[in-house]
Design a protein around this motif. Structure first.
Motif, PDB file in Angstrom:
ATOM      1  N   LEU A  72       0.851  -1.185   0.000  1.00  0.00           N
ATOM      2  CA  LEU A  72       0.000   0.000   0.000  1.00  0.00           C
ATOM      3  C   LEU A  72       0.885   1.233   0.000  1.00  0.00           C
ATOM      4  CD1 LEU A  72      -1.708  -2.331   1.460  1.00  0.00           C
ATOM      5  CD2 LEU A  72      -3.148  -0.457   2.218  1.00  0.00           C
ATOM      6  N   ALA A  73       0.552   2.191  -0.846  1.00  0.00           N
ATOM      7  CA  ALA A  73       1.283   3.458  -0.936  1.00  0.00           C
ATOM      8  C   ALA A  73       0.550   4.520  -0.125  1.00  0.00           C
ATOM      9  CB  ALA A  73       1.400   3.894  -2.399  1.00  0.00           C
ATOM     10  N   PRO A  74       1.211   5.626   0.193  1.00  0.00           N
ATOM     11  CA  PRO A  74       0.518   6.716   0.894  1.00  0.00           C
ATOM     12  C   PRO A  74      -0.648   7.260   0.062  1.00  0.00           C
ATOM     13  CG  PRO A  74       2.894   7.027   1.002  1.00  0.00           C
ATOM     14  CD  PRO A  74       2.647   5.902   0.036  1.00  0.00           C
ATOM     15  N   SER A  75      -1.649   7.748   0.744  1.00  0.00           N
ATOM     16  CA  SER A  75      -2.813   8.332   0.082  1.00  0.00           C
ATOM     17  C   SER A  75      -2.444   9.679  -0.533  1.00  0.00           C
ATOM     18  CB  SER A  75      -3.943   8.526   1.089  1.00  0.00           C
ATOM     19  OG  SER A  75      -5.097   9.049   0.456  1.00  0.00           O
ATOM     20  N   PHE A  76      -3.187  10.065  -1.542  1.00  0.00           N
ATOM     21  CA  PHE A  76      -3.024  11.389  -2.143  1.00  0.00           C
ATOM     22  C   PHE A  76      -3.801  12.405  -1.304  1.00  0.00           C
ATOM     23  CE2 PHE A  76      -2.902   8.282  -5.649  1.00  0.00           C
ATOM     24  CZ  PHE A  76      -1.611   8.511  -6.096  1.00  0.00           C
ATOM     25  N   ASP A  77      -3.223  13.587  -1.092  1.00  0.00           N
ATOM     26  CA  ASP A  77      -3.864  14.605  -0.249  1.00  0.00           C
ATOM     27  C   ASP A  77      -5.275  14.963  -0.722  1.00  0.00           C
ATOM     28  OD1 ASP A  77      -1.685  14.746   1.425  1.00  0.00           O
ATOM     29  OD2 ASP A  77      -0.798  16.483   0.418  1.00  0.00           O
ATOM     30  N   PHE A  78      -5.474  14.994  -2.044  1.00  0.00           N
ATOM     31  CA  PHE A  78      -6.778  15.427  -2.554  1.00  0.00           C
ATOM     32  C   PHE A  78      -7.879  14.388  -2.292  1.00  0.00           C
ATOM     33  CE2 PHE A  78      -4.946  13.196  -6.194  1.00  0.00           C
ATOM     34  CZ  PHE A  78      -6.017  12.458  -6.678  1.00  0.00           C
ATOM     35  N   LEU A  79      -7.515  13.186  -1.791  1.00  0.00           N
ATOM     36  CA  LEU A  79      -8.515  12.172  -1.478  1.00  0.00           C
ATOM     37  C   LEU A  79      -8.922  12.168  -0.002  1.00  0.00           C
ATOM     38  CD1 LEU A  79      -7.171   9.147  -3.564  1.00  0.00           C
ATOM     39  CD2 LEU A  79      -9.083  10.666  -4.108  1.00  0.00           C
ATOM     40  N   SER A  80      -8.428  13.145   0.766  1.00  0.00           N
ATOM     41  CA  SER A  80      -8.728  13.154   2.206  1.00  0.00           C
ATOM     42  C   SER A  80     -10.230  13.261   2.467  1.00  0.00           C
ATOM     43  CB  SER A  80      -7.976  14.285   2.901  1.00  0.00           C
ATOM     44  OG  SER A  80      -8.382  15.534   2.386  1.00  0.00           O
ATOM     45  N   PHE A  81     -10.970  13.942   1.597  1.00  0.00           N
ATOM     46  CA  PHE A  81     -12.411  14.082   1.814  1.00  0.00           C
ATOM     47  C   PHE A  81     -13.157  12.762   1.590  1.00  0.00           C
ATOM     48  CE2 PHE A  81     -12.196  14.468  -2.717  1.00  0.00           C
ATOM     49  CZ  PHE A  81     -13.431  14.074  -3.199  1.00  0.00           C
ATOM     50  N   PRO A  87      -3.706   3.680  -2.431  1.00  0.00           N
ATOM     51  CA  PRO A  87      -3.597   2.743  -3.560  1.00  0.00           C
ATOM     52  C   PRO A  87      -2.822   1.499  -3.138  1.00  0.00           C
ATOM     53  CG  PRO A  87      -2.197   4.663  -3.918  1.00  0.00           C
ATOM     54  CD  PRO A  87      -2.954   4.921  -2.659  1.00  0.00           C
ATOM     55  N   TYR A  88      -3.221   0.363  -3.700  1.00  0.00           N
ATOM     56  CA  TYR A  88      -2.546  -0.887  -3.361  1.00  0.00           C
ATOM     57  C   TYR A  88      -2.360  -1.749  -4.594  1.00  0.00           C
ATOM     58  CZ  TYR A  88      -7.097  -3.199  -3.736  1.00  0.00           C
ATOM     59  OH  TYR A  88      -8.300  -3.676  -4.208  1.00  0.00           O
ATOM     60  N   ILE A  89      -1.382  -2.655  -4.525  1.00  0.00           N
ATOM     61  CA  ILE A  89      -1.246  -3.756  -5.464  1.00  0.00           C
ATOM     62  C   ILE A  89      -1.092  -5.011  -4.625  1.00  0.00           C
ATOM     63  CG2 ILE A  89      -0.247  -2.425  -7.370  1.00  0.00           C
ATOM     64  CD1 ILE A  89       2.493  -3.555  -6.553  1.00  0.00           C
ATOM     65  N   GLY A  90      -1.586  -6.146  -5.131  1.00  0.00           N
ATOM     66  CA  GLY A  90      -1.501  -7.364  -4.347  1.00  0.00           C
ATOM     67  C   GLY A  90      -1.614  -8.598  -5.201  1.00  0.00           C
ATOM     68  N   THR A  91      -1.420  -9.743  -4.555  1.00  0.00           N
ATOM     69  CA  THR A  91      -1.540 -11.019  -5.247  1.00  0.00           C
ATOM     70  C   THR A  91      -2.000 -12.100  -4.288  1.00  0.00           C
ATOM     71  OG1 THR A  91      -0.381 -12.590  -6.690  1.00  0.00           O
ATOM     72  CG2 THR A  91       0.876 -11.675  -4.857  1.00  0.00           C
ATOM     73  N   ASP A  92      -2.763 -13.032  -4.806  1.00  0.00           N
ATOM     74  CA  ASP A  92      -3.115 -14.282  -4.149  1.00  0.00           C
ATOM     75  C   ASP A  92      -2.546 -15.393  -5.028  1.00  0.00           C
ATOM     76  OD1 ASP A  92      -4.381 -14.225  -1.700  1.00  0.00           O
ATOM     77  OD2 ASP A  92      -6.412 -14.274  -2.507  1.00  0.00           O
TER      78      ASP A  92
END
Length: 195
Positions: A72-81, A87-92
């Motif tokens: 998981l990466a840090p959130s973008f400031d403009f998404l605080s509301f 954002p994330y990337i993942g795998t199973d």
């Protein structure tokens, strides 16, 4: 001597102005300890494992385990509301005789009910290694597409600000946008490391 006095008066004046400004200007907002946004500015690595093809919303015709990993990466400031989703990337990766592996991405929301206990929700998309697969008994799993939606629910506990653990449920399906929508799920537990 006159220059030294002027410089001293100027420095005193600037110091007094700075002290006054510190009293007047609001302090930086503290990081919340509950609610959304507690770890919004941090990177996070999640690694664990679980049970392959196990969940409440899809048939469980396959057996085996999964290795699960996410970044998981840090959130973008403009998404605080919107609750500061990260954002994330993942795998199973399925450990099974008949594996279907998933690679997924999207946004993750985390809500802290207390300083240490959190609930999480992720929404995004996934690319699957196979659209169809038969198990040893001949039962068919038809996902309808190799490109699916990804939903995840999790509950976590922080041992320290940097280390915690979670239980999770991953759900992959096409949301009935294809002729078949068997879906695929996994449940498990993982460690969480933040930096």
């Amino acid at each position: 001597m006159r220059v030294a006095k002027t410089a001293a008066l100027l420095l005193l004046s600037l110091g007094a102005s700075a002290a006054h400004a510190a009293d007047v200007l609001p302090a930086a907002a503290p990081t919340p300890t509950t609610g959304f946004g507690k770890n919004a500015a941090r990177w996070e690595v999640r690694l664990g494992g679980g049970s392959y093809d196990t969940g409440p919303f899809t048939p469980d015709t396959f057996t085996g385990g999964t290795v699960n990993g996410e970044i998981l990466a840090p959130s973008f400031d403009f998404l605080s509301f919107l609750g500061s989703p990260r954002p994330y990337i993942g795998t199973d990766i399925a450990i099974s005789d008949d594996p279907i592996n998933a690679f997924y991405t999207g946004f993750n929301w985390e809500y802290y009910l207390s300083e240490k206990f959190s609930l999480g929700f992720s929404a995004g998309g996934a690319i699957m290694s196979d659209k169809e697969k038969r198990n040893d008994e001949g039962e068919l799993r038809d996902l309808g597409s190799e490109v699916l939606f990804h939903l995840q629910a999790s509950a976590g506990y922080d041992f320290t600000p940097n280390l915690g653990a979670q239980v999770y449920l991953n759900h992959f399906s096409n949301a009935n946008t294809a002729e078949s929508n068997d879906g695929l799920e996994s449940t498990g537990a993982r460690l969480v490391w933040r930096f």
